[in-house]
Design a protein around this motif. Structure first.
Motif, PDB file in Angstrom:
ATOM      1  N   MET A   1       1.102  -1.460  -0.114  1.00  0.00           N
ATOM      2  CA  MET A   1       0.177   0.381  -0.298  1.00  0.00           C
ATOM      3  C   MET A   1       0.500   1.318   0.031  1.00  0.00           C
ATOM      4  O   MET A   1       0.808   2.405  -0.406  1.00  0.00           O
ATOM      5  CB  MET A   1      -1.168   0.230   1.537  1.00  0.00           C
TER       6      MET A   1
ATOM      7  N   ASN B   1      -5.723  -2.071  -5.020  1.00  0.00           N
ATOM      8  CA  ASN B   1      -6.835  -1.664  -3.802  1.00  0.00           C
ATOM      9  C   ASN B   1      -8.025  -2.752  -4.097  1.00  0.00           C
ATOM     10  O   ASN B   1      -8.268  -3.953  -2.726  1.00  0.00           O
ATOM     11  CB  ASN B   1      -7.737   0.084  -4.114  1.00  0.00           C
ATOM     12  N   THR B   2      -8.393  -3.288  -4.916  1.00  0.00           N
ATOM     13  CA  THR B   2      -9.481  -3.942  -5.101  1.00  0.00           C
ATOM     14  C   THR B   2      -8.157  -5.343  -5.208  1.00  0.00           C
ATOM     15  O   THR B   2      -8.644  -6.357  -4.276  1.00  0.00           O
ATOM     16  CB  THR B   2     -10.001  -4.717  -6.604  1.00  0.00           C
TER      17      THR B   2
ATOM     18  N   GLU C   1      -8.429  -5.700  -1.018  1.00  0.00           N
ATOM     19  CA  GLU C   1      -9.228  -5.798  -0.246  1.00  0.00           C
ATOM     20  C   GLU C   1     -10.152  -7.431  -0.471  1.00  0.00           C
ATOM     21  O   GLU C   1     -10.963  -7.847   0.197  1.00  0.00           O
ATOM     22  CB  GLU C   1     -10.322  -5.358  -0.937  1.00  0.00           C
TER      23      GLU C   1
END
Length: 321
Positions: A8, A117-118, A121
């Motif tokens: 991240m 991000n996908t 998650e």
């Protein structure tokens, strides 16, 4: 969790200025002052010309060593631009490649952020061993992509909208100086490669008409299969695109370049091309077919080598720098 935080952190976005319009296209009375400003700033001069004006003469020269590949474009742009304007083909090629990378950076970062991000998650609980290996491979691939984006951010340090707006003009200049990659892109896309710039400088369409004719001749003379493929598609009745709009549909010319392209085709593409040729030939009188066949044979023997279909596989992109 540490792995997650590391990725991240790697995917933090650095804002890159978008390419916006640079002001209205000036009238003929102000064109000379804009050209002077462009010369002082090291910008390409062709975009400063009013519609219909002749492009400045270009003569290919051999310049000195180029800046290191990792040098930020913001600091090398003025020197590379001045050298490209003077006819240094190596500088023109380098400028096009660097500007294209910087122009794509913002979209690449946006896509990378969304994909990351996908991916982050997704829950790993319940994944079997094969799924976990696949997930890890995706994480590794994202790290590689992020590292490439980091390098591009370093390259694009100091690059502003005004520099990015010169991309199409520099593609044209590199093509005039004989760069085959730039020639294929300019013939295939021309000013449409940067629509924002085209809307602000519609006069470049006149430059495209003039330059494309010369580039077609030089490309065929150089045995460039990409030019042949672009031409056979552009001349096909019903074809769309800037080159097709300039040339106009012409079944005889379509047959001529399709026949030349077929002479260099690999066996796995031959049957498909033969069917296309037969369909076009049915609409042409015998004398046109004979003349086109003779021209294709002569051009192939004089200028072309290597397989046409390897150079231009199905779905190839004319603007891959």
């Amino acid at each position: 969790m540490k792995r997650k935080h590391l990725i991240m952190a790697c995917t933090a976005l650095v804002a890159v200025a978008g390419v916006y319009a640079l002001g209205r296209w000036s009238a003929t009375s102000t064109a000379s002052s804009r050209a002077a400003e462009a010369r002082d700033a090291g910008m390409p001069q062709t975009d400063a010309l009013p519609p219909g004006s002749a492009a400045p003469a270009t003569r290919r020269i051999k310049g000195g060593p180029l800046p290191p590949p990792t040098a930020p474009l913001g600091t090398t742009f003025a020197d590379l631009q001045a050298r490209a304007n003077a006819g240094d083909a190596d500088a023109a090629r380098r400028l096009v490649h660097d500007l294209d990378r910087c122009g794509r950076l913002r979209a690449a970062e946006w896509n990378n952020a969304g994909t990351t991000n996908t991916l982050l998650e997704r829950k790993t609980e319940g994944m079997n061993a094969a799924q976990l290996r696949t997930y890890q491979a995706l994480l590794d691939a994202m790290e590689v992509r992020q590292q490439a984006a980091d390098k591009n951010r370093e390259l694009c340090g100091g690059v502003d909208d005004k520099m990015l707006d010169t991309l199409v003009a520099n593609i044209a200049q590199a093509a005039r100086l004989g760069d085959a990659d730039a020639r294929a892109c300019y013939l295939g896309q021309g000013p449409l490669y940067n629509v924002r710039s085209l809307l602000e400088h519609p006069g470049v369409l006149q430059s495209y008409r003039r330059d494309a004719t010369a580039m077609i001749e030089s490309g065929v003379a150089a045995g460039d299969w990409r030019v042949v493929d672009l031409l056979q598609r552009a001349y096909e009745p019903g074809a769309q695109g800037l080159l097709a709009g300039m040339l106009g549909s012409d079944p005889a010319q379509h047959y001529r370049y399709l026949k030349l392209y077929r002479l260099g085709a690999e066996p796995h593409r031959a049957s498909q091309l033969d069917r296309q040729i037969a369909a076009v030939a049915a609409s042409l009188p015998p004398e046109q077919r004979y003349e086109a066949d003779r021209w294709a044979q002569t051009a192939f023997k004089e200028s072309f080598s290597g397989p046409s279909t390897t150079t231009t596989p199905q779905g190839w992109d004319a603007c891959t720098f």
